[in-house]
Design a protein around this motif. Structure first.
Motif, PDB file in Angstrom:
ATOM      1  N   LEU A 172     134.112  79.698  95.791  1.00 42.80           N
ATOM      2  CA  LEU A 172     134.411  80.553  95.757  1.00 42.80           C
ATOM      3  C   LEU A 172     133.977  81.691  95.408  1.00 42.80           C
ATOM      4  CD1 LEU A 172     137.400  80.924  98.257  1.00 42.80           C
ATOM      5  CD2 LEU A 172     135.427  80.956  98.967  1.00 42.80           C
ATOM      6  N   SER A 173     134.271  81.915  93.747  1.00 46.18           N
ATOM      7  CA  SER A 173     134.573  82.310  92.531  1.00 46.18           C
ATOM      8  C   SER A 173     133.120  82.967  92.151  1.00 46.18           C
ATOM      9  CB  SER A 173     134.963  82.208  91.751  1.00 46.18           C
ATOM     10  OG  SER A 173     136.130  81.883  91.829  1.00 46.18           O
ATOM     11  N   SER A 174     132.472  82.102  92.787  1.00 48.17           N
ATOM     12  CA  SER A 174     130.358  81.521  92.393  1.00 48.17           C
ATOM     13  C   SER A 174     129.911  82.109  93.745  1.00 48.17           C
ATOM     14  CB  SER A 174     130.096  81.097  92.064  1.00 48.17           C
ATOM     15  OG  SER A 174     130.034  79.709  93.703  1.00 48.17           O
ATOM     16  N   VAL A 175     129.952  82.791  94.336  1.00 53.21           N
ATOM     17  CA  VAL A 175     129.523  83.021  95.902  1.00 53.21           C
ATOM     18  C   VAL A 175     129.738  84.522  95.780  1.00 53.21           C
ATOM     19  CG1 VAL A 175     128.736  81.053  96.446  1.00 53.21           C
ATOM     20  CG2 VAL A 175     130.890  81.737  97.567  1.00 53.21           C
ATOM     21  N   LYS A 176     129.037  85.319  96.739  1.00 50.83           N
ATOM     22  CA  LYS A 176     129.636  86.544  97.229  1.00 50.83           C
ATOM     23  C   LYS A 176     129.195  86.701  99.090  1.00 50.83           C
ATOM     24  CE  LYS A 176     130.723  89.889  94.601  1.00 50.83           C
ATOM     25  NZ  LYS A 176     132.283  90.454  94.554  1.00 50.83           N
ATOM     26  N   THR A 177     129.708  85.579  99.766  1.00 49.03           N
ATOM     27  CA  THR A 177     128.653  85.487 100.943  1.00 49.03           C
ATOM     28  C   THR A 177     130.000  85.406 101.776  1.00 49.03           C
ATOM     29  OG1 THR A 177     129.224  82.898 100.662  1.00 49.03           O
ATOM     30  CG2 THR A 177     126.219  84.567 100.464  1.00 49.03           C
ATOM     31  N   LEU A 235     140.668  95.023  95.416  1.00 44.91           N
ATOM     32  CA  LEU A 235     141.447  96.333  96.296  1.00 44.91           C
ATOM     33  C   LEU A 235     139.779  96.389  97.157  1.00 44.91           C
ATOM     34  CD1 LEU A 235     144.108  98.078  96.547  1.00 44.91           C
ATOM     35  CD2 LEU A 235     143.987  96.524  98.225  1.00 44.91           C
ATOM     36  N   HIS A 236     138.733  96.052  97.735  1.00 45.87           N
ATOM     37  CA  HIS A 236     137.696  96.364  98.289  1.00 45.87           C
ATOM     38  C   HIS A 236     137.379  96.054  99.914  1.00 45.87           C
ATOM     39  CE1 HIS A 236     136.860  91.740  97.757  1.00 45.87           C
ATOM     40  NE2 HIS A 236     135.642  92.535  98.523  1.00 45.87           N
ATOM     41  N   GLU A 237     136.173  97.046 100.569  1.00 49.90           N
ATOM     42  CA  GLU A 237     136.019  96.703 102.103  1.00 49.90           C
ATOM     43  C   GLU A 237     135.194  95.899 101.919  1.00 49.90           C
ATOM     44  OE1 GLU A 237     135.437  99.917  99.567  1.00 49.90           O
ATOM     45  OE2 GLU A 237     137.916  99.614  99.842  1.00 49.90           O
ATOM     46  N   HIS A 238     135.536  95.358 103.569  1.00 49.84           N
ATOM     47  CA  HIS A 238     133.877  94.561 104.118  1.00 49.84           C
ATOM     48  C   HIS A 238     133.952  94.945 104.950  1.00 49.84           C
ATOM     49  CE1 HIS A 238     136.714  91.393 101.610  1.00 49.84           C
ATOM     50  NE2 HIS A 238     135.346  91.083 101.966  1.00 49.84           N
ATOM     51  N   CYS A 239     132.615  94.804 105.076  1.00 50.96           N
ATOM     52  CA  CYS A 239     131.947  95.358 106.958  1.00 50.96           C
ATOM     53  C   CYS A 239     130.996  94.187 107.519  1.00 50.96           C
ATOM     54  CB  CYS A 239     130.936  96.302 106.056  1.00 50.96           C
ATOM     55  SG  CYS A 239     130.986  97.540 104.650  1.00 50.96           S
ATOM     56  N   ILE A 240     131.835  94.277 108.357  1.00 52.21           N
ATOM     57  CA  ILE A 240     131.042  93.052 108.782  1.00 52.21           C
ATOM     58  C   ILE A 240     130.253  93.765 110.155  1.00 52.21           C
ATOM     59  CG2 ILE A 240     131.932  91.066 110.959  1.00 52.21           C
ATOM     60  CD1 ILE A 240     134.853  91.449 109.157  1.00 52.21           C
ATOM     61  N   GLY A 291     127.402  88.351 112.114  1.00 51.10           N
ATOM     62  CA  GLY A 291     128.329  88.141 111.585  1.00 51.10           C
ATOM     63  C   GLY A 291     128.638  87.932 110.242  1.00 51.10           C
ATOM     64  N   GLU A 292     127.617  88.955 109.638  1.00 51.96           N
ATOM     65  CA  GLU A 292     127.396  88.281 108.202  1.00 51.96           C
ATOM     66  C   GLU A 292     128.361  89.851 107.921  1.00 51.96           C
ATOM     67  OE1 GLU A 292     124.527  88.359 104.769  1.00 51.96           O
ATOM     68  OE2 GLU A 292     123.538  88.411 106.494  1.00 51.96           O
ATOM     69  N   ILE A 293     129.162  89.372 106.290  1.00 48.54           N
ATOM     70  CA  ILE A 293     129.925  90.119 105.507  1.00 48.54           C
ATOM     71  C   ILE A 293     129.632  90.395 104.689  1.00 48.54           C
ATOM     72  CG2 ILE A 293     132.664  90.208 104.557  1.00 48.54           C
ATOM     73  CD1 ILE A 293     133.144  87.435 106.204  1.00 48.54           C
ATOM     74  N   PHE A 294     129.535  92.079 104.122  1.00 47.17           N
ATOM     75  CA  PHE A 294     129.111  92.374 103.311  1.00 47.17           C
ATOM     76  C   PHE A 294     130.446  93.382 102.382  1.00 47.17           C
ATOM     77  CE2 PHE A 294     125.876  92.849 105.955  1.00 47.17           C
ATOM     78  CZ  PHE A 294     124.948  92.382 105.392  1.00 47.17           C
TER      79      PHE A 294
END
Ligand SMILES: [Zn+2]
Length: 129
Positions: A17-22, A75-80, A85-88
């Protein structure tokens, strides 16, 4: 944070999980971890992911009825994207703090906030044109 003893399985899940940003789904985590630990089951992956989320080691997001996992707990935001369904990640460290500061309720004192923006990603937007 109290350092808890982690199992090898849990460590592998966390490493992946730490190795990916997906923001992968449990199934994606399972497929990746299975390469290192062939005996691991999907149920074990689910259990570990939920445990890690409960302990605050990872965050759990619900997207279109599916759970997605993220090792970044700052603390950071997500855009879906509502279409694919991609998360940024949208990084504005001040935004959650601003929201928390402006939160006014006599009934509740928030300590953190999970900001999710829903919309359409650039790729999907292009396709729509
Ligand atoms: Zn999209």
């Amino acid at each position: 944070m109290v350092q808890k003893r982690k199992t090898i399985q849990m460590q592998k899940i966390l490493d992946y999980l730490s190795s990916v940003k997906t923001h992968p789904k449990a199934e994606t985590v399972y497929k990746a971890v299975k390469k290192d630990i062939p005996s691991i089951t999907l149920a074990t992956v689910y259990r570990n992911l939920n445990k890690l989320a409960e302990d605050g080691m990872i965050s759990k997001l619900e997207v279109n009825g599916e759970f997605r996992f993220d090792a970044d707990c700052s603390l950071h935001e997500h855009c879906i994207c509502k279409n694919c369904g991609e998360i940024f990640e949208y990084l504005d460290k001040k935004l959650p703090k601003k929201i928390l500061k402006n939160f006014k309720s006599k009934k509740f004192s928030p300590t953190s906030v999970n900001v999710i923006f829903y919309g359409v990603c650039t790729k999907c937007k292009k396709k729509m044109k």
